[in-house]
Design a protein around this motif. Structure first.
Motif, mmCIF file in Angstrom:
data_model
loop_
_atom_site.group_PDB
_atom_site.id
_atom_site.type_symbol
_atom_site.label_atom_id
_atom_site.label_comp_id
_atom_site.label_asym_id
_atom_site.label_seq_id
_atom_site.Cartn_x
_atom_site.Cartn_y
_atom_site.Cartn_z
ATOM 1 N N MET A 25 -2.837 -9.257 -13.884
ATOM 2 C CA MET A 25 -3.675 -9.518 -12.929
ATOM 3 C C MET A 25 -3.184 -11.005 -12.390
ATOM 4 N N PHE A 61 -9.499 -12.071 -17.756
ATOM 5 C CA PHE A 61 -8.481 -11.810 -16.950
ATOM 6 C C PHE A 61 -7.199 -11.173 -17.715
ATOM 7 N N GLU A 63 0.100 -11.215 -10.685
ATOM 8 C CA GLU A 63 0.187 -10.647 -9.144
ATOM 9 C C GLU A 63 -0.420 -11.591 -8.260
ATOM 10 N N TRP A 70 -6.686 -9.495 -4.253
ATOM 11 C CA TRP A 70 -6.492 -8.566 -5.475
ATOM 12 C C TRP A 70 -7.701 -8.035 -5.886
ATOM 13 N N HIS A 125 -8.580 -3.960 -6.229
ATOM 14 C CA HIS A 125 -9.095 -3.448 -7.477
ATOM 15 C C HIS A 125 -10.526 -3.614 -7.587
#
Length: 314
Positions: free
Chosen positions: A262, A258, A265, A280, A284
Motif C-alpha cells: 500500500m 498499513f 504504491e 488509492w 481500494h
C-alpha cells in the motif's frame, strides 16, 4: 505542509462533548477543541503517505488538519508541549531513545506497519563488486570517499552510524556521516548512480527508492540496526491524554494499519500525499470498512457513508 515556528499553539483544554440528536437516538460529537488535528512529519515520503491517508479521512469527516514539517527531535518536543497531536512515524527500534526520553509525554496508539527494512544500502553494481556486508566497506574506502550518506540532522540512525565510526567498528574510524534531508540524500544517490560511482546510504522500505533504484541492502549491521536488515515496525503516537480527550480521532488512529505494498504504491505516485492517498482509497474502498469501524464524523454521525460520498466527489 508547514514548518512549525517557535510561537506554538498551547495545549488544548478538555471540553464537554455536545450531542447530536437524530432518528430517535443521540450520538456524541467530538469536543470542539478536537476539530483541528495536528500531525508531525520528518519530511519522509512514507510518513507523508500515512499522514495523507489520515488527513484525507479526517477532512471527509469534518475535521481540520495541519501537518507540520519537523525533524524527529523537534517533533517529539512538539508532542511533549502539546503542540502536536499525533505522529505516525515512530520507527522502532531506531527511535527507542526518544521513547525513553518522552515516555511520560506520549501515548502509543498502535503498530501501523510491520516488515520494514532500515539499514545501509548500495547500488547493485557496488554490491556485485563485493560490498555485501558492513565489513566490506573499509576495503573500498577510496571508492566511497570514506562517506556514508545519512538523513536529516539529529535522526537517531545518523547517531548510530556515528557511534559505529567512533568505535572503529568495521575499520571505519576515518569515515564521515553526511547528514542531509531525505530528498538531498536521494539526489546524491541519483547523481552517483548516473556516474556509476560508489555510494553507501541509509535505505529503507517502504519507499519508492526500492523501485526507482536497483539497490541492495547490506548485511552485518545487526548491532546497530537490528536483524533482518534493520527489520522494524512503525507505530502511531499521540500526545499524552489525547486519546481520552478526542476519542473519535483516537479511534480512527487506532484503526489505521498499513502494508508495504500500500505505502509503496502511494509514495510512488506523482500526486501530492493527500491526492495519492485519496486515489488509492478510491481504488481500494474495501479498506474503509475496517478503518472507519466505530468512527463517526466530527458531528457524531457514522463516518463510512459520509467518507465514501466525499471521496466520490474528488
Amino acid at each position: 505542509m508547514k514548518v512549525l515556528s517557535s510561537s506554538l499553539v498551547s495545549v488544548k483544554t478538555i471540553g464537554m462533548a455536545s450531542l447530536v440528536v437524530g432518528c430517535g437516538f443521540a450520538l456524541a460529537a467530538e469536543p470542539e477543541q478536537c476539530q483541528k488535528v495536528t500531525f508531525s512529519d520528518p519530511g519522509w515520503t512514507d510518513i507523508g503517505a500515512t499522514n495523507g491517508i489520515a488527513t484525507t479521512l479526517l477532512k471527509a469527516m469534518g475535521y481540520d488538519t495541519q501537518v507540520y514539517l519537523l525533524s524527529v527531535p523537534v517533533g517529539f518536543e512538539g508532542i511533549k508541549n502539546g503542540e502536536i497531536d499525533a505522529f505516525m512515524g515512530n520507527w522502532m527500534p531506531a527511535q527507542s531513545a526518544f521513547i525513553d526520553k518522552y515516555k511520560d509525554n506520549i501515548d502509543v496508539v498502535r503498530t501501523n506497519l510491520e516488515g520494514v527494512k532500515f539499514t545501509l544500502a548500495v547500488p547493485k553494481y557496488v554490491f556485485d563488486a563485493g560490498v555485501k556486508d558492513f565489513a566490506d566497506l573499509a576495503a573500498f574506502s577510496k571508492e566511497f570517499r570514506q562517506r556514508i550518506y545519512g538523513i536529516d540532522a539529529g535522526a537517531p540512525a545518523n547517531q548510530k552510524l556515528q557511534d559505529m565510526i567512533d568505535s572503529n567498528d568495521f575499520g571505519l574510524k576515518d569515515w564521515k556521516v553526511v547528514e542531509s534531508g531525505e530528498q538531498a540524500m536521494l539526489s546524491q544517490v541519483a547523481r552517483t548512480i548516473k556516474r556509476d560511482n560508489f555510494i553507501v546510504f541509509l535505505g529503507w522500505e517502504p519507499h519508492p527508492m526500492n523501485v526507482n533504484y536497483d539497490m541492495k541492502y547490506l548485511s552485518g549491521g545487526d548491532a546497530y540496526f537490528g536483524p533482518n536488515y534493520g527489520g522494524a515496525t512503525i507505530r502511531t503516537l499521540t500526545r499524552k491524554g489525547y486519546l481520552s480527550e478526542c476519542p473519535n480521532v483516537g479511534k480512527l488512529l487506532g484503526n489505521l494499519e498499513f502494508s508495504l505494498t500500500m505505502e509503496n504504491e502511494i509514495i510512488g505516485s506523482n500526486e501530492t500525499p493527500e491526492q495519492a492517498a485519496a486515489s488509492w482509497i478510491k481504488a481500494h474502498p474495501e479498506v474503509l470498512k475496517t478503518w472507519l469501524q466505530g468512527v463517526t464524523t466530527f458531528n457524531g454521525t457514522p463516518a463510512l457513508s459520509v467518507v465514501k460520498q466525499h471521496l466520490s466527489g474528488l
